[in-house]
Design an enzyme around this catalytic site. Structure first.
Site, PDB file in Angstrom:
ATOM      1  N   HIS A  77      49.632  15.910  47.399  1.00 27.77           N
ATOM      2  CA  HIS A  77      48.859  14.815  46.768  1.00 27.77           C
ATOM      3  C   HIS A  77      49.538  14.354  45.486  1.00 27.77           C
ATOM      4  O   HIS A  77      49.075  14.699  44.392  1.00 27.77           O
ATOM      5  CB  HIS A  77      47.447  15.306  46.442  1.00 27.77           C
TER       6      HIS A  77
ATOM      7  N   HIS B 193      30.095  -6.086  -2.583  1.00 32.02           N
ATOM      8  CA  HIS B 193      29.252  -6.149  -1.384  1.00 32.02           C
ATOM      9  C   HIS B 193      29.903  -6.958  -0.261  1.00 32.02           C
ATOM     10  O   HIS B 193      29.726  -6.633   0.916  1.00 32.02           O
ATOM     11  CB  HIS B 193      27.886  -6.737  -1.739  1.00 32.02           C
TER      12      HIS B 193
END
EC number: 3.5.1.108
Length: 461
Positions: free
Chosen positions: A364, A287
């Protein structure tokens, strides 16, 4: 896409608490979309609720304990494993004491009750966290480790190793959660005889007995000590020379202990808060490391809250450029979707390859080409338009017009050589031809722009 699920009806289970010995009842209830798992202590004033997430785990000594503002609930892992393995996303769990009943030490009664009441599909999409690279957590002091690797589904391999002649190295695997009921759910928790007296001295396992745990006698002790322990446990005296399992119930499987550790891993990782697509490899899990790993996974999810769709260039597209041309009125140089690789009722994934020959790079910017942000949004909108058109019969006879764009963010430049991956999903069902959508554009794993749209479907004249 898979939808979230909840229970069709409530069910209750009653029994002793493993550590408190109290008579307890736990009730599992349906819950709304995106509710997650929440546990409510109905025996306390105000009936406080705890979010069942790894961050709220405060103890892992002999089980998983959730706490918030001084309110605790322990031994939750078996119930959580059953919910997660059976695909339940949303559930309100009510308990009338500080822990879940241990029942027979397994998850099989939870599974039986879930199957009895049934499940129902909800509206919200199931929010998987997809593992895209190896994640590892190691505890050098114990030799324990948990690794998760990319995989199409959630699967587990678990290896347990003890300094014991009774339990040698054991291995358990679960390739498909659909097999949880038959291959894992009935595996019971276990304890070594040498651990029982210290646990009792610590005020634990007051409700433990041979009906709710496998008890393993693997280190010889004196007959006198063994008899005293038998008296404490409330079981008949046994031969101290006879090592082995002392339960009156036989093992369900020879590797039942490893299977139960796998069950615990599922229950503890259910507290991550999202279902996982990945393969878990756990070595000597418990755990404590399970919770540490679950916490690490929650951090990973927060860092990568918005995940890029998976793009397999070898898969046939859902729509190629020719089909897109049939549906959208845009043409060169304003058709900004090359293909659609995935589409469901409420979402779509499309691609735009950015090459050095794009006409907008001429101005661009000539010396430092960057894709204009407005064209990124236009491409995203076209992908969203394809999603909306997919909702009507004869989509060739309709067009989509955008009414509003909100929440636009540009996060990174898009340059020649990039592949723009768009994911657009409906925020609400389409009503009266009006749709609202949220879109993300990715380059690799990074979000480069995002926006929300409102659009209307209009029949062509």
């Amino acid at each position: 896409m898979l939808k979230q699920k909840t229970l069709k009806d409530s069910f209750s289970l009653s029994g002793k608490g493993l550590h408190t010995g109290l008579d307890l009842t736990v009730t599992f209830n349906p819950a709304p979309d995106n509710h997650g798992y929440k546990i409510q202590r109905i025996d306390l004033e105000g009936q406080p609720t705890i979010d069942a997430v790894a961050d709220n785990v405060t103890e892992t000594t002999r089980g998983t304990v959730l706490s918030k503002n001084g309110v605790k609930v322990s031994t939750v892992e078996h119930g959580m494993a059953a919910l997660y393995a059976l695909g339940i996303d949303n559930c309100l769990i009510q308990v009338n004491g500080p822990e879940f009943p241990i029942l027979d030490g397994s998850a099989q009664y939870y599974v039986q009750e879930i199957e009895r009441v049934g499940t129902e599909e909800q509206s919200a999409v199931k929010d998987f966290y997809i593992i895209k690279s190896k994640i590892e957590f190691r505890d050098e002091s114990t030799g324990s480790s948990i690794i998760v690797l990319p995989d199409e589904n959630f699967s587990l391999n678990v290896l347990v190793s003890y300094d014991s002649t009774i339990i040698p190295n054991q291995f358990a695997t679960l390739e498909d959660m659909h097999n949880f009921k038959d291959e894992v759910a009935a595996s019971r928790t276990f304890v070594f005889v040498r651990e029982i007296e210290p646990l009792l001295s610590a005020g634990l396992i007051k409700g433990g007995d041979l009906d709710n745990a496998i008890v393993i006698y693997e280190r010889k002790m004196s007959q006198e000590s063994y008899d005293k322990l038998a008296d404490v446990m409330g079981v008949p005296h046994m031969d101290a020379d006879q090592l082995g399992y002392i339960n009156h119930k036989p093992l369900v499987w020879p590797n039942e202990c490893a299977r139960h550790k796998l069950l615990d891993v599922i229950g503890d990782l259910a507290l991550i808060g999202k279902p996982i697509k990945g393969r878990i490899i756990a070595t000597r899990p418990g755990h404590t490391i399970n919770n540490k790993f679950a916490r690490q996974m929650r951090k990973e999810i927060r860092l990568h809250e918005i995940q890029a769709p998976t793009y397999d260039c070898n898969r046939e597209p859902v729509m190629d450029v020719n089909r897109i041309r049939e549906l959208l009125p845009h043409r060169y140089p304003f058709q900004l979707v090359d293909k659609v690789i995935e589409m469901g009722a409420s979402y779509i994934v499309g691609i735009k390859n950015i090459t050095a020959n794009e006409p907008f790079f001429q101005g661009h910017f000539p010396q430092e080409p960057v894709m204009p942000g407005v064209l990124q949004i236009e491409a995203m909108a076209q992908v969203g338009g394809l999603l909306v058109l997919n909702s009507v019969d004869e989509p060739e006879r309709y067009s989509t017009y955008f009414m509003k764009i909100d929440g636009v963010k540009f996060r990174q430049k898009v340059v020649p050589g990039d592949t723009l991956l768009f994911r657009v999903e409906l925020l609400a069902p389409i009503r009266r031809g009006i749709s609202t959508m949220k879109g993300y554009a990715f380059v690799g794993e990074k979000v480069v722009c995002e926006a929300e749209f409102m659009a209307q479907i209009v029949k062509n004249k």
